[in-house]
Scaffold this active site. Structure first.
Site, PDB file in Angstrom:
ATOM      1  N   GLY A  85     111.306 100.895  47.787  1.00 13.30           N
ATOM      2  CA  GLY A  85     112.258 101.164  48.879  1.00 13.30           C
ATOM      3  C   GLY A  85     111.534 100.595  50.298  1.00 13.30           C
ATOM      4  CB  ALA A  86     113.016 100.548  53.491  1.00 13.81           C
ATOM      5  NE  ARG A  94     110.288 113.112  53.223  1.00 13.65           N
ATOM      6  CZ  ARG A  94     109.746 114.079  53.552  1.00 13.65           C
ATOM      7  NH1 ARG A  94     110.372 114.864  54.248  1.00 13.65           N
ATOM      8  NH2 ARG A  94     108.587 114.512  53.470  1.00 13.65           N
ATOM      9  CG  ASN A 126     111.107 109.984  50.561  1.00 12.60           C
ATOM     10  OD1 ASN A 126     111.615 110.805  49.740  1.00 12.60           O
ATOM     11  ND2 ASN A 126     110.226 109.730  50.805  1.00 12.60           N
ATOM     12  CB  VAL A 128     113.617 111.722  46.545  1.00 15.94           C
ATOM     13  CG1 VAL A 128     113.547 113.282  47.067  1.00 15.94           C
ATOM     14  CG2 VAL A 128     113.241 111.428  45.115  1.00 15.94           C
ATOM     15  CG  HIS A 181     110.911 115.283  49.520  1.00 18.14           C
ATOM     16  ND1 HIS A 181     109.901 116.136  49.649  1.00 18.14           N
ATOM     17  CD2 HIS A 181     110.772 113.789  49.672  1.00 18.14           C
ATOM     18  CE1 HIS A 181     109.020 114.963  50.266  1.00 18.14           C
ATOM     19  NE2 HIS A 181     109.512 113.684  49.930  1.00 18.14           N
TER      20      HIS A 181
END
Length: 328
Positions: A85-86, A94, A126, A128, A181
């Protein structure tokens, strides 16, 4: 996948800082007998190099087949771990990553499922909780076989911070961070304990710790990623070991209780989101959530955190492309 299978195979999708640190943790801890690493075509040679580099540690650890993989290699895997992911940049939350990473996630999950994969997804990219939800939607898999790393790292940070404050071993601290998260996560103070002794009681017997210190301690835990990103650009060691711990629990059918991103079906008045809470996890994925009896304030925080995630999901799923790709 069955719990009696002796040859355990993991496919890692994403060989960035988190992915390569996770692979290194698997090698160090002797987890799994086979590890395939998938990268985008332009970074395939990096995966080849990492596989070779990691293989040179095997004489000091335990045998393992390690290689740069293709999506077709997922067909007989027990576990597919998504770290691709980036990356989160300084100043980004996030949740700022949603747009970029949902498209990446859709591409990955579609190709994994097309391989004939029948195992368990473990998501760490993320945000996530949102990407665990999208993995569930795009895969069509049962909710039990889609797991996010959730608040596993946050809870580890919380335990370590309390351990340092109280001068005890972090392994003797039992305390959870729940919720997203991210910025809306919260500490479950009502059930934090040291070797079974409620934290409030433990503090009476040891030292006079002020409430303001505990608030500051939690804020340090919540904001730890921002602190690390501002200093070194990314976080990867902590989450890598957290992922290795979850992997071991799955492959060894431990029925371990770990704080993960788990699908909500009414617990805490929350539904239809994946969010961080303790759960029993084993060879077939999530066995059951462990519903800690939160106090009223904590329940409200859980609901508020879920509401934030739901708003992000609702906005994202206005995209017809995501609607069409959804199988759940």
């Amino acid at each position: 996948m069955t719990s009696t299978k002796q040859h355990k195979k993991v496919i890692l999708v994403g060989d960035g800082a988190v992915g390569s640190s996770y692979a290194f943790a698997l090698v160090n801890q002797g987890i799994a007998q086979e590890l395939g690493i998938i990268e985008i075509p332009q970074l395939h040679e990096k995966a080849v190099g990492d596989a070779l580099d990691l293989s040179h540690a095997l004489a000091f650890t335990s045998p393992k087949k390690i290689y740069a993989a293709q999506y077709s290699d997922c067909a007989d895997a027990d576990l597919v771990v998504i770290t691709a992911g980036a990356p989160q940049k300084p100043g980004e939350t996030r949740l700022d990553l949603v747009g970029k990473n949902l498209a990446i996630n859709k591409s990955i999950v579609t190709q994994v499922v097309e391989s004939g994969f029948k195992g368990i997804f473990l998501v760490a990219a993320n945000p996530v909780d949102v990407l665990t939800y999208s993995t569930w939607k795009f895969s069509g898999f049962p909710k039990e076989r889609v797991i996010g790393s959730g608040t596993s790292l946050d809870s580890a940070r919380f335990r370590q911070a309390l351990a340092e404050k109280l001068d005890v071993d972090a392994r003797s601290v039992h305390a959870y961070i729940m919720g997203e998260h991210g910025d809306s996560e919260f500490a479950v103070w009502s059930h934090a304990n040291i070797a079974g002794v409620n934290l409030e009681e433990f503090l009476k017997d040891t030292q006079n710790v002020q409430e303001a210190e505990l608030i500051e301690l939690f804020e340090g835990v919540r904001d730890a990623a921002y602190t690390i990103i501002n200093k070194k650009g990314a976080t990867y060691y902590g989450i890598a070991v957290a992922l290795a711990r979850i992997t071991k629990a799955i492959l060894d059918d431990e029925n371990a209780v770990l704080p993960l991103s788990v699908f909500q079906e009414g617990q805490y008045g929350v539904e239809n989101v994946f969010i961080g809470q303790p759960a029993v996890v084993g060879a077939h994925g999530i066995v059951r959530p462990v519903n800690i009896p939160l106090n009223d304030a904590e329940t409200q925080k859980m609901q508020a955190s879920a509401k934030e995630l739901q708003a992000i999901i609702d906005e994202a799923w206005k995209n017809p492309e995501f609607q069409e790709a959804s199988k759940n």
